[in-house]
Enzyme design. Structure first.
Site, PDB file in Angstrom:
ATOM      1  N   CYS A 126       0.851  -1.194   0.000  1.00  0.00           N
ATOM      2  CA  CYS A 126       0.000   0.000   0.000  1.00  0.00           C
ATOM      3  C   CYS A 126       0.883   1.238   0.000  1.00  0.00           C
ATOM      4  CB  CYS A 126      -0.882  -0.018   1.244  1.00  0.00           C
ATOM      5  SG  CYS A 126      -1.948   1.428   1.392  1.00  0.00           S
ATOM      6  N   HIS A 168      -9.023  -3.680  -2.164  1.00  0.00           N
ATOM      7  CA  HIS A 168      -8.067  -2.866  -1.406  1.00  0.00           C
ATOM      8  C   HIS A 168      -8.498  -1.395  -1.407  1.00  0.00           C
ATOM      9  CE1 HIS A 168      -3.685  -1.954  -0.275  1.00  0.00           C
ATOM     10  NE2 HIS A 168      -4.183  -0.768  -0.559  1.00  0.00           N
ATOM     11  N   GLU A 169      -8.868  -0.882  -2.589  1.00  0.00           N
ATOM     12  CA  GLU A 169      -9.224   0.550  -2.680  1.00  0.00           C
ATOM     13  C   GLU A 169     -10.557   0.842  -2.008  1.00  0.00           C
ATOM     14  OE1 GLU A 169      -6.889   2.452  -3.424  1.00  0.00           O
ATOM     15  OE2 GLU A 169      -5.628   0.838  -4.197  1.00  0.00           O
ATOM     16  N   HIS A 172     -10.122   1.130   1.661  1.00  0.00           N
ATOM     17  CA  HIS A 172      -9.625   2.451   2.084  1.00  0.00           C
ATOM     18  C   HIS A 172     -10.780   3.409   2.356  1.00  0.00           C
ATOM     19  CE1 HIS A 172      -5.283   2.615   1.926  1.00  0.00           C
ATOM     20  NE2 HIS A 172      -5.217   2.084   0.715  1.00  0.00           N
TER      21      HIS A 172
HETATM   22 ZN    ZN Z   1      -3.599   1.206  -0.142  1.00  0.00          ZN
END
Ligand code: ZN
Length: 214
Positions: A126, A168-169, A172
């Site tokens: 990341c 993953h995004e 966030h």
């Molecule tokens: Zn990330």
């Protein structure tokens, strides 16, 4: 929702960021903006400002370089992310990880749900946690819903590495870092990954470091 005045601070913050030109500074772990979650996008940035912000996210992602970037990573608490992966990897990695090229996409108000029960685990990293990677088990296939940057509905099934990127995004945008989902014993420096764990799968790392794969 709310009056235009309610939205002014976010738009002003984005204007300030864009005033500098060039790649935006990337916020790193420990900054609360990465943990607060985000406001759904609902016109807080007028269309021209949204377009400039999206372009700045793209530029910043390319410069890093990375394959995804979420608005909180540049300090903006809006439910917006960008993804793009040219996937410059050897054939054996492409096959093992499903790392196929992912064209540039803007994800507005995305959310995902697993499709099926299969989980796959690979090293990931990341931009907000520089220097390290760790193995994360994630659903192999997800259905992503939301909108694009023009407000058009998005409803798409992602598999392989693109499925990992969109999870993953989107995480966030919920204040979740990949480390929250990682195998703690897999934590490895970029140097260790390059020297030891660049195999197509994480099997050797799992045996040597002592963690389970799905
Ligand atoms: Zn990330």
């Amino acid at each position: 929702m709310g009056t235009p005045n309610d939205h002014a601070p976010l738009a002003e913050r984005v204007e300030e960021l864009l005033a500098a030109n060039g790649p935006l500074p990337i916020v790193t772990a420990g900054d609360p903006v990465l943990r607060r979650g985000t406001e759904p996008f609902d016109g807080q940035l007028e269309p021209a400002l949204l377009a400039r912000f999206v372009e700045a996210l793209r530029l910043t992602m390319h410069a890093a370089p990375g394959v995804g970037l979420a608005a909180p990573q540049v300090g903006v608490g809006l439910r917006i992310a960008v993804i793009e992966d040219p996937a410059p990897v050897p054939e054996e990695v492409r096959l093992a990880r499903g790392r196929v090229p992912q064209p540039f996409r803007v994800l507005v108000n995305p959310s995902y749900e697993p499709v099926g029960a299969e989980r796959v685990a690979f090293f990931e990293g990341c931009l907000s946690v520089p220097g390290y990677q760790a193995v994360v088990a994630r659903p192999a296939e997800v259905r992503l819903t939301g909108q694009d940057e023009h407000g058009r509905a998005l409803d798409e099934v992602f598999t392989g590495w693109p499925a990992r990127i969109v999870q993953h995004e989107t995480d966030h945008l919920d204040g979740v870092l990949y480390l929250d989902r990682a195998e703690p014993r897999s934590l490895s420096s970029h140097q260790a990954v390059a020297e030891r764990w660049s195999q197509p799968t994480a099997e050797r790392a799992a045996r040597a470091l002592g963690f389970e794969l799905p």
